[in-house]
Enzyme design. Sequence first.
Site, PDB file in Angstrom:
ATOM      1  N   TYR A 299       0.854  -1.191   0.000  1.00 18.73           N
ATOM      2  CA  TYR A 299       0.000   0.000   0.000  1.00 18.73           C
ATOM      3  C   TYR A 299       0.890   1.241   0.000  1.00 18.73           C
ATOM      4  CZ  TYR A 299      -3.954   2.891   1.733  1.00 18.73           C
ATOM      5  OH  TYR A 299      -4.935   3.831   1.904  1.00 18.73           O
TER       6      TYR A 299
ATOM      7  N   LYS B 111      -0.695  -1.214  -4.593  1.00 24.22           N
ATOM      8  CA  LYS B 111      -1.741  -0.176  -4.641  1.00 24.22           C
ATOM      9  C   LYS B 111      -1.024   1.152  -4.809  1.00 24.22           C
ATOM     10  CE  LYS B 111      -5.559   1.423  -1.566  1.00 24.22           C
ATOM     11  NZ  LYS B 111      -5.314   2.861  -1.532  1.00 24.22           N
TER      12      LYS B 111
END
Lengths: 297, 297
Positions: B131, B159
């Site tokens: 992330y 991500k």
Amino acid sequence: MFSGLSAFPLTPMSEQGIDEAAFVRLIEQLVTANVDSIGVLGSTGNYAYLTMDGRARVVRLAIEHAGDVPVMVGIGALRTRDVLTLAEDAEVAGASGVLLAPMSYQKLLPDEVFGLYKTVTHALSVPLCVYDNPGTTQFIFSDELHGQIAHLPNVASIKIPGVPEDPTEARSRVEALRARIPSNVNLGVSGDAFAATGLNAGCDAWYSVIGGVFPATALAITRAAQAGNAQEATRLSKRLQPLWELFNESGGSLRVVAAAAELQGLAEPPCLPLPLKTLDKEGRRRLANLIDELDLS
Amino acid sequence: MFSGLSAFPLTPMSEQGIDEAAFVRLIEQLVTANVDSIGVLGSTGNYAYLTMDGRARVVRLAIEHAGDVPVMVGIGALRTRDVLTLAEDAEVAGASGVLLAPMSYQKLLPDEVFGLYKTVTHALSVPLCVYDNPGTTQFIFSDELHGQIAHLPNVASIKIPGVPEDPTEARSRVEALRARIPSNVNLGVSGDAFAATGLNAGCDAWYSVIGGVFPATALAITRAAQAGNAQEATRLSKRLQPLWELFNESGGSLRVVAAAAELQGLAEPPCLPLPLKTLDKEGRRRLANLIDELDLS
């Protein structure tokens, strides 16, 4: 409190827990050095990495071992309700003051930060220091917001993140902020490399990272500035330039003072919580040389 | 999992605790809409504001109510040891994957971030999504570091925080990153305003904030892009420009989707933890109009 040298000790810890014996050694060293106050659970005190219970324990240990030296306690947390709990814990334990940063995960808006300080200051019975540290909180205070918060009850100090390098600009900066805040609220400089300039420019306190591990070195700068000997304070700070450079190259002061505590036998290595790491071999070699050459103590 | 629309629901909460009924309603809405996966305890899921126990509870509720929809669980924390605990909690509860941001208080160094992912991925038995969210973590991944982490075991997706607005530049960006990572690791775009451009540029997934509260609206964009209809995906996203503007003016998407959940009767106001606040009266009025005019659902 909130004037002179406020020393911010590390809270040494491993993956197994807080190294309480090492923390007590650091506190005792500060008491022996006779610093003006102790600021536990600041950024250097790793407040963000501890549980609520762990923080309460650190506060009790600090106050138990601080003797007559006033203790200020960091109460920052991501949630207002945790800040309120931490404030109460600190008061019950006998803290002389509290330090509050607008800690964030989602960047906070000015109105949210004001709401936080409003709620907390109304619940307090001890003085509060506003902790302005954009490097860790991601929040940039405007002078206007500082002024609004400084008028809340129990606000006693603002910990500012450095001053301009130029002495005249530093004085202008301090005066501009002072014009916004009540006369009973003082200003403390942080960012150790800026301390002499900040004190010379009229800051009342130095909220000091190196003060937590090298209190005599930090006191010499503080006392020179307090005596009006700006030139000597500046000279003593400039002497430490290689240390300020090591801070810059190490992602800030924390990893360096943690390694210093380890090198001096005050804490077992590694004393920072993973994923944070103290200095690598080369950094430790440089630091050991600096401690020796600059006679840091 | 990790492709198509991954919807990130809010975790509604008050000063008293998690609003479990509201959270379950949000999950059920996503299951009914048939999103491709659900990402709980992302930034929108307020992972940073919950206790370890609270997070374990949210994971159990999500998996219990998600039916056949795979659930990815945010396991970010300031300490590596907490991340390991959260990873284990997620696996035991039946998560299909985990999402890990290098959450920070002290800004992390690249070597520290690599160490975190190395430790965690070696302990995992489910896929992990890296992330990358500099807005909340303060950490900026280099492509080189992304490449190193993507080669660790169990890494399945990255991500990314948006792509350039220009479609050609967006494609170059996605291709440059793809050249660094193994072919089994995919890319998901976040930053809802960039989603259509990111999907059109070859991202495999959209890790979506609006997907958590307006799943049909987010699915329409995703399905158009997946069908190769770049123009339609772009049109559907551009239609939402007033919503993206409201995000920008509200300090990000969180306060807006929280207000949306409140306005739709899915959560009791206020549903964010203080000091965070949902939209004020004027913002809520604007949002209510947008929900109506843009037929957000």
